[in-house]
Design an enzyme around this catalytic site. Structure first.
Site, PDB file in Angstrom:
ATOM      1  N   TYR A  43      -1.843  -2.289 -11.790  1.00  0.00           N
ATOM      2  CA  TYR A  43      -2.297  -3.017 -10.593  1.00  0.00           C
ATOM      3  C   TYR A  43      -1.958  -2.291  -9.296  1.00  0.00           C
ATOM      4  O   TYR A  43      -1.239  -1.310  -9.286  1.00  0.00           O
ATOM      5  CB  TYR A  43      -1.833  -4.466 -10.576  1.00  0.00           C
ATOM      6  CG  TYR A  43      -0.377  -4.828 -10.686  1.00  0.00           C
ATOM      7  CD1 TYR A  43       0.655  -3.956 -10.386  1.00  0.00           C
ATOM      8  CD2 TYR A  43      -0.045  -6.116 -11.093  1.00  0.00           C
ATOM      9  CE1 TYR A  43       1.977  -4.335 -10.477  1.00  0.00           C
ATOM     10  CE2 TYR A  43       1.286  -6.517 -11.187  1.00  0.00           C
ATOM     11  CZ  TYR A  43       2.290  -5.619 -10.877  1.00  0.00           C
ATOM     12  OH  TYR A  43       3.591  -6.031 -10.971  1.00  0.00           O
ATOM     13  N   GLU A  44      -2.571  -2.791  -8.218  1.00  0.00           N
ATOM     14  CA  GLU A  44      -2.512  -2.168  -6.884  1.00  0.00           C
ATOM     15  C   GLU A  44      -3.046  -0.737  -6.899  1.00  0.00           C
ATOM     16  O   GLU A  44      -2.570   0.132  -6.179  1.00  0.00           O
ATOM     17  CB  GLU A  44      -1.090  -2.204  -6.318  1.00  0.00           C
ATOM     18  CG  GLU A  44      -0.438  -3.560  -6.330  1.00  0.00           C
ATOM     19  CD  GLU A  44      -1.274  -4.650  -5.676  1.00  0.00           C
ATOM     20  OE1 GLU A  44      -2.188  -4.330  -4.889  1.00  0.00           O
ATOM     21  OE2 GLU A  44      -1.030  -5.836  -5.948  1.00  0.00           O
ATOM     22  N   GLY A  45      -4.088  -0.515  -7.688  1.00  0.00           N
ATOM     23  CA  GLY A  45      -4.658   0.815  -7.840  1.00  0.00           C
ATOM     24  C   GLY A  45      -4.009   1.521  -8.999  1.00  0.00           C
ATOM     25  O   GLY A  45      -2.816   1.832  -8.963  1.00  0.00           O
TER      26      GLY A  45
END
Length: 581
Positions: free
Chosen positions: A430-432
């Site tokens: 997550y978050e890229g």
């Protein structure tokens, strides 16, 4: 097992990455004693309040019933104590009710929060990003009415990007915001994977959402950022009617079961524009970049938790004769100790990278000259994808080694080792994803100023290697670090000379190489800072630097050579290697 907050490790790491110098020049009301007191208090809170809820959050989790999400047992009360203790407001601007402490200190505190209870920590973590976005781009009304409540933690924030058809490709999003004729907007659409998007631990939840307007151009230039609150915020700050968005469900996940991951449905929800029309993506990246560094800290945190449990287990588990004891514990096996030492070395390297990035974040705002602020900002931008990706990979690797130390007991849920591994696995996603972080590193960050930012960093790392070679006990670390720096310089030159598929295919090994070398230098600097002490704990810094140099830095030349191979014929290589049987 009992969680011990790594207060001394964090205090030493902060000092070693330049936090003492930072507070001396930019935080006149902050001193070493205050830093120590804050860390001690945070350590007590996380160990006594958050850690005991970690297992229950995993086994019972958040609940969804009739469109309503209820936090995992005990989480709402713990969150109230978190708010009451002021832990949400550490680095926020005093103008909005914050304490005005350093970003690096906030990261150190949040490492303990995430280590104690990663699922819990995700809630205030997302709120921190919302605070930064509204502080930079919010309207005067949003700053007056919403921002202070987020700073205090009385209200929580959620970042709402992903849609079923638009994950990393945000240009494909379809959520739409239409003018309501009264100066506001009506937002409709569906968002997925919304962390703490709904819950009962706070009286209001502030959603920062990207969506299109009816006349917006296609692609990312047509995206704007909006604020939609679960309950209306009246002009006097009181709460009004319930907004027309709701949770459609929560996901059933591999880990972080205590964190409700929501499918959110917006049905003409009342919303406000944040910042400028068409600038939603850069505005949202204020939140995203804050979250990426925090997620890197999560990687450090879950590794610390897994290490502590593995060490305690190894020192208690009786299992036959060892080379040191006739009837001892598995701690007596050299290979078990090798794993434990490597786990700890990786943790301290990742911690130093994340805290260094935090110090740079402070300097980018507070350094005396514009030139120094710009240099700190560029270095911070370079390190952010490394901090996020390398540290979260460390989290998974260390948690996996923790299971290995436990042996068969690690594969059994009751010991808790498996939970750390399951929880850790989301952080590289997550978050890229970490692949996206690697692409960002080779595609943008390394190329800043024609490579000058990375070359400047490499020059500093080379100086650290030189200093290490002058200390007899650390000379071998210096030599191996020097070889690692040379490999990173060689790989950097290749990346700068090669674009397109070749450099993109090399992106992940390049990021690993950069993290390995920078992490090795960080451990070397800690060893130098501790040199000459008779304190066994401080003498251990040199031992960890040697372990890392021997087991990690020795691989650097091979990684550099390997990432430069095969790029010229990548398409043909791929077709051959992945040919169907």
């Amino acid at each position: 097992m009992t969680f011990r907050a790594p207060v001394r490790d964090l205090a030493f790491a902060l000092s070693a990455v330049g936090h003492d110098a930072l507070i001396a020049r930019a935080y006149p009301d902050l001193d070493a004693e205050t830093v120590a007191a804050v860390l001690e208090a945070a350590g007590a809170f996380t160990a006594d309040v958050l850690a005991p809820l970690n297992r229950k959050g995993d086994t019972e989790g958040a609940r969804y019933e009739n469109g309503t999400v209820t936090a995992a047992p005990g989480f709402a009360d713990a969150y109230a104590q978190f708010v009451e203790g002021g832990w949400n407001s550490l680095s926020a601007d005093p103008e909005h009710g914050g304490q005005g402490l350093s970003k690096a200190m906030e990261l150190a505190v949040f490492e303990m929060v995430h280590a104690a209870n990663m699922a819990f920590g995700l809630c205030p973590m997302l709120t921190q990003g919302a605070i930064e976005a509204l502080d930079l781009h919010g309207t005067e009304r949003q700053k007056r009415l919403v921002l202070p409540k987020l700073v205090s933690g009385e209200w929580t924030g959620a970042m709402c990007l992903t849609e079923p058809q638009a994950g990393s490709d945000l240009a494909a999003l379809t959520s739409i915001a239409r003018p309501d004729g009264k100066g506001g907007w009506l937002l409709s659409g569906q968002k997925i994977f919304i962390t703490w998007g709904d819950h009962d631990a706070a009286e209001n939840i502030c959603h920062l959402i990207i969506a299109r307007t009816p006349d917006a151009p296609p692609g990312v230039k047509g995206i704007s950022l909006f604020l939609a609150n679960k309950f209306e915020v009246r002009d006097d700050g009181s709460l009004g009617h319930r907004n027309s968005f709701r949770a459609g469900s929560i996901e059933h996940k591999l880990g972080i079961h205590g964190s409700p991951t929501c499918v959110m449905l917006y049905e003409d929800a009342q919303a406000e524009l944040v910042g400028e029309l068409g600038q939603g993506l850069p505005h949202m990246f204020v939140m995203m970049n804050a979250a990426r560094l925090q997620v890197g800290v999560q990687g450090v945190a879950i590794a610390e938790r897994a290490f502590q449990q593995a060490l305690a287990f190894a020192q208690e588990r009786k299992q036959g004769r060892t080379v040191w004891e006739a009837d001892g514990t598995i701690y007596g096996h050299p290979d078990v100790r090798r794993m434990l030492m490597l786990m700890k070395a990786r943790i301290e390297a990742a911690r130093a990278i994340c805290l260094t990035t935090g110090v740079l974040s402070d300097l980018a705002k507070l350094a005396d000259s514009e030139e120094e602020r710009a240099a700190a900002k560029a270095r911070q931008e370079l390190l952010t994808p490394i901090a996020k990706a390398w540290s979260t990979d460390v989290g998974v690797e260390v948690a996996s080694m923790g299971v290995q130390v436990h042996g068969g007991m690690g594969f059994i849920e009751e010991t808790g080792a498996a939970q750390h591994y399951r929880d850790a696995r989301i952080a590289p996603i997550y978050e890229g994803t970490n692949g996206i972080q690697a692409i960002d590193l080779v595609g943008r960050k390394v190329r800043m100023a024609d490579g000058a930012v990375m070359r400047s960093l490499c020059a500093e790392l080379a100086l650290t290697a030189e200093s290490l070679t002058e200390v007899p006990d650390l000379a071998v670390v210096g030599r191996r670090l020097a070889a690692g720096v040379a490999a990173l310089e060689r790989a950097t030159d290749w990346v700068l000379a090669n674009g397109g598929p070749a450099s993109l295919a090399a992106a992940t090994p390049y990021l690993k190489l950069a993290g390995d070398v920078i992490g090795g230098a960080m451990l070397g600097r800690q060893a130098l800072a501790a040199a000459g002490s008779d304190d066994p704990w401080l003498k251990g810094k040199a031992a960890l630097a040697r372990v890392f140099a021997g087991q990690v830095l020795t691989q650097a030349p091979g990684i550099a050579d390997g990432l430069m191979d095969g790029g010229d014929d990548l398409e043909a290589t791929t077709a051959a290697a992945l040919a169907p049987t």
